[in-house]
Design an enzyme around this catalytic site. Structure first.
Site, PDB file in Angstrom:
ATOM      1  N   HIS A 105      -5.553 -33.315  17.341  1.00  0.00           N
ATOM      2  CA  HIS A 105      -4.432 -34.109  17.854  1.00  0.00           C
ATOM      3  C   HIS A 105      -3.335 -33.223  18.418  1.00  0.00           C
ATOM      4  CE1 HIS A 105      -6.081 -37.927  16.464  1.00  0.00           C
ATOM      5  NE2 HIS A 105      -6.620 -37.183  15.511  1.00  0.00           N
ATOM      6  N   LYS A 114       0.845  -1.200   0.000  1.00  0.00           N
ATOM      7  CA  LYS A 114       0.000   0.000   0.000  1.00  0.00           C
ATOM      8  C   LYS A 114       0.881   1.251   0.000  1.00  0.00           C
ATOM      9  CE  LYS A 114      -3.631   2.325   2.585  1.00  0.00           C
ATOM     10  NZ  LYS A 114      -4.632   2.268   3.637  1.00  0.00           N
ATOM     11  N   GLY A 121      -5.085  -2.043   4.644  1.00  0.00           N
ATOM     12  CA  GLY A 121      -4.297  -3.179   4.156  1.00  0.00           C
ATOM     13  C   GLY A 121      -4.996  -4.509   4.390  1.00  0.00           C
ATOM     14  N   ARG A 122      -5.545  -4.686   5.600  1.00  0.00           N
ATOM     15  CA  ARG A 122      -6.150  -5.982   5.929  1.00  0.00           C
ATOM     16  C   ARG A 122      -7.532  -6.163   5.307  1.00  0.00           C
ATOM     17  NH1 ARG A 122      -5.211  -2.682  10.083  1.00  0.00           N
ATOM     18  NH2 ARG A 122      -6.910  -1.879  11.363  1.00  0.00           N
ATOM     19  N   LYS A 130       8.755  -1.026  14.230  1.00  0.00           N
ATOM     20  CA  LYS A 130       9.359  -0.700  12.924  1.00  0.00           C
ATOM     21  C   LYS A 130      10.426   0.372  13.086  1.00  0.00           C
ATOM     22  CE  LYS A 130       5.126  -1.193  10.152  1.00  0.00           C
ATOM     23  NZ  LYS A 130       4.196  -0.450   9.294  1.00  0.00           N
ATOM     24  N   GLU A 150      10.280  -4.879   4.844  1.00  0.00           N
ATOM     25  CA  GLU A 150      10.369  -6.290   4.445  1.00  0.00           C
ATOM     26  C   GLU A 150      10.118  -6.449   2.953  1.00  0.00           C
ATOM     27  OE1 GLU A 150       8.604  -5.010   6.885  1.00  0.00           O
ATOM     28  OE2 GLU A 150       8.608  -6.279   8.686  1.00  0.00           O
ATOM     29  N   GLU A 183      -5.414  -6.810  14.472  1.00  0.00           N
ATOM     30  CA  GLU A 183      -4.908  -5.487  14.092  1.00  0.00           C
ATOM     31  C   GLU A 183      -6.052  -4.469  14.136  1.00  0.00           C
ATOM     32  OE1 GLU A 183      -1.235  -4.945  11.370  1.00  0.00           O
ATOM     33  OE2 GLU A 183      -2.913  -4.387  10.093  1.00  0.00           O
TER      34      GLU A 183
HETATM   35  O1  F6P Z   1       2.575  -3.340   9.806  1.00  0.00           O
HETATM   36  C1  F6P Z   1       1.233  -3.268   9.608  1.00  0.00           C
HETATM   37  C2  F6P Z   1       0.861  -2.956   8.191  1.00  0.00           C
HETATM   38  O2  F6P Z   1       0.773  -1.569   8.032  1.00  0.00           O
HETATM   39  C3  F6P Z   1      -0.429  -3.659   7.837  1.00  0.00           C
HETATM   40  O3  F6P Z   1      -1.539  -2.992   8.279  1.00  0.00           O
HETATM   41  C4  F6P Z   1      -0.294  -3.770   6.370  1.00  0.00           C
HETATM   42  O4  F6P Z   1      -1.195  -4.700   5.866  1.00  0.00           O
HETATM   43  C5  F6P Z   1       1.147  -4.184   6.252  1.00  0.00           C
HETATM   44  O5  F6P Z   1       1.801  -3.437   7.250  1.00  0.00           O
HETATM   45  C6  F6P Z   1       1.783  -3.964   4.919  1.00  0.00           C
HETATM   46  O6  F6P Z   1       1.809  -2.614   4.547  1.00  0.00           O
HETATM   47  P1  F6P Z   1       2.065  -2.219   3.045  1.00  0.00           P
HETATM   48  O7  F6P Z   1       0.996  -2.800   2.213  1.00  0.00           O
HETATM   49  O8  F6P Z   1       2.046  -0.709   3.039  1.00  0.00           O
HETATM   50  O9  F6P Z   1       3.411  -2.749   2.624  1.00  0.00           O
END
Ligand code: F6P
Length: 540
Positions: free
Chosen positions: A383, A208, A266-267, A511, A214, A352
């Site tokens: 199990h 987003k 995002g979610r 972060k 990452e 979240e």
């Molecule tokens: O760390 C949380 C978050 O902001 C989530 O809400 C989001 O889905 C994810 O990181 C990834 O963010 P982006 O799509 O901006 O890379």
């Protein structure tokens, strides 16, 4: 906005009293006394059937829960969300994932722009791209067809696409294979790429913000890998983002950059261009069926009376256990291997969204909020951790899910799966009475002393609540129903607690600190005072 405050008022007190009254009532007896309980405590919404009869609930408690939903203002808040009002107040944004699955004939103006027209423009762009790849008109730089798609993203840019793609595998037979890389642990991207051929691979970078550490790190590795193996990068990459400028800066062409908007959390984003990897796997027509399924649940949520409204009923049952029975966690138990990623997906969606401790006005919430969400596909869970569900000290409400029909030819295998799902709901509810256990042990020839010693260990108290969600088959429409159901459930709970379910400030601190730690590690300069884990790790 409603003046309702969680933890206060006559209804809250009535529910506290109801819990006390029901604490000593066994569900077994409620079923015995009321032979209509099952039919009265079930609901149908589009493809989904919900059995909520195995809850520690009676009509009086249920009606207080519904009154609470009404007093909390769920319907007006829902209408505000669907209308595009700025309900995400801490980020100053509308919350419009529902617009992502709205019908093309609808329109919704936000700041003078028709967001539904924007949505369909991107869906049509996706469709052209997806069709070109799946029909092999869009090939790699050497003219070979794209056989593998790597989705690089994390959180909402990974969990939704990964969960849905796994769930709908039977619909993905003619599409490219899908791979998902999210973890900053380089092992994941290196292991994934090691099995692939750059000439036949498409890498989609989904973010987003297009700044997530990452994702950017993994994207860099993937780009370098592609550059070493192909003559032209462009046919091998696509970007999905709200930040077109950042994607452009990193070299993504306009034609292969798919957009979404800041009013999509995002979610809640898998319905947007973030679902590109889903659409590539299952085809655009199945992707549109997924959207239609979510739309059907939206329509149900907007029109069904509160007591027949599936998201509202599930939400209020969650409130019941979290706030009045002190249940700290909620288990999601899909009797479906294809839904194996559902618990992880719901963890982000729920935790979240509702892992918050202050109300919209900044005051502390006067009650507990979001529970821990966890789970595993049955029967694997049986199990592993069901022991604790049946005989542990905590009350853990469960959602059990299964399809009436499987999607293999092995009908007997599927029957075995369903039998376990139904049996577990029954066992959790009913438990096993001492008299029955005693009879069984006597029949097995155990003497009285042994029976007395074993009885407490072998006793199943039962009275453990569960909801069961049943559907005919796990198809795109049904999955759309299911995901939207949980989205709206989480929304309703957020309304009752008076929190903002649409921000996620709680993930920021880690972060920020990670950046400082990384700088120290890169520069080999441990903190001045060496009394820290960082100092210890950096010791020569
Ligand atoms: O760390 C949380 C978050 O902001 C989530 O809400 C989001 O889905 C994810 O990181 C990834 O963010 P982006 O799509 O901006 O890379």
């Amino acid at each position: 906005m409603s003046s309702f405050t969680a933890g206060e008022g006559a209804l809250w007190q009535a529910l506290t009293d109801a819990q006390r009254r029901l604490a000593n009532v066994h569900m077994r007896d409620m079923f015995e006394r009321d032979t209509t309980r099952f039919s009265r405590y079930t609901l149908q919404a589009d493809q989904l059937f919900l059995d909520y009869s195995k809850n520690r609930l009676d009509d009086a408690a249920l009606s207080s829960l519904m009154a609470l939903a009404s007093e909390a203002g769920i319907d007006s808040r829902r209408d505000a969300m669907f209308a595009g009002e700025i309900i995400n107040s801490t980020e100053g944004r509308a919350v419009l994932h529902t617009a992502l699955r709205a019908d093309v004939a609808q329109s919704l103006l936000v700041d003078g722009t028709d967001v539904i027209a924007q949505v369909h423009e991107q869906l049509d762009r996706m469709e052209r791209f997806v069709d070109a790849i799946r029909s092999r008109r869009h090939c790699g730089s050497s003219g070979e067809a794209i056989t593998d798609v790597v989705n690089i993203g994390i959180g909402g840019s990974d969990l939704g696409p990964a969960m849905v793609t796994a769930a709908l595998q039977p619909y993905a037979q003619s599409g490219p294979r899908s791979h998902f890389v999210s973890n900053v642990d380089p092992v994941q991207i290196h292991d994934t790429l090691a099995q692939l051929n750059p000439k036949t691979t498409l890498v989609i970078v989904v973010s987003k913000t297009f700044t997530t550490q990452e994702t950017m790190a993994n994207a860099k590795v993937a780009m370098a890998w592609l550059l070493a193996g192909v003559t032209d990068l462009q046919p091998h990459v696509a970007a999905v983002t709200t930040n077109a400028a950042a994607a452009r800066e990193l070299g993504f062409a306009k034609d292969s950059t798919f957009l979404f908007w800041d009013w999509v959390g995002g979610r809640y984003s898998l319905w947007s261009s973030v679902g590109l990897s889903i659409a590539l796997a299952i085809g655009m027509s199945s992707f549109r069926k997924l959207l239609a399924g979510a739309r059907a649940m939206d329509e149900h949520f907007c029109s069904a009376p509160l007591a027949q409204n599936m998201p509202v009923v599930l939400a209020m049952l969650g409130i019941w256990y979290r706030n009045f029975w002190q249940a700290g966690s909620h288990a999601v138990l899909p009797y479906s291997q294809r839904l194996q990623r559902l618990p992880a997906y719901l963890q982000q969606l729920d935790m979240e969204s509702n892992g918050k401790r202050v109300r919209l006005n900044g005051d502390a919430v006067g009650s507990a909020t979001g529970p821990v969400i966890w789970g595993e596909p049955g029967t694997n869970g049986q199990h592993a951790f069901y022991q604790l569900l049946h005989q542990g000290t905590d009350l853990i409400p469960c959602d059990i899910l299964f399809a009436r029909r499987g999607d293999t030819a092995d009908e007997q295998g599927h029957r075995m799966l369903i039998a376990n799902a139904i049996a577990q709901g029954e066992a959790l509810m009913r438990g096993k009475e001492d008299t029955q256990l005693r009879d069984e042990m006597q029949t097995a020839g155990l003497d009285e002393e042994k029976i007395k010693a074993l009885l407490p260990h072998r006793c199943f108290p039962g009275n453990k609540p569960s909801n069961t969600l049943v559907f005919d088959q796990l198809d795109p429409r049904t999955l759309g129903n299911l995901i939207a159901l949980y989205e709206h459930k989480v929304f309703c709970q957020g309304v009752v607690w008076g929190i903002n379910s649409f921000d996620q400030w709680g993930v920021e601190l880690g972060k920020e600190l990670a950046k400082g730690v990384l700088n120290a590690l890169n520069e080999s300069s441990p903190p001045a005072a060496d009394e820290s884990l960082l100092g210890w790790v950096m010791r020569p």
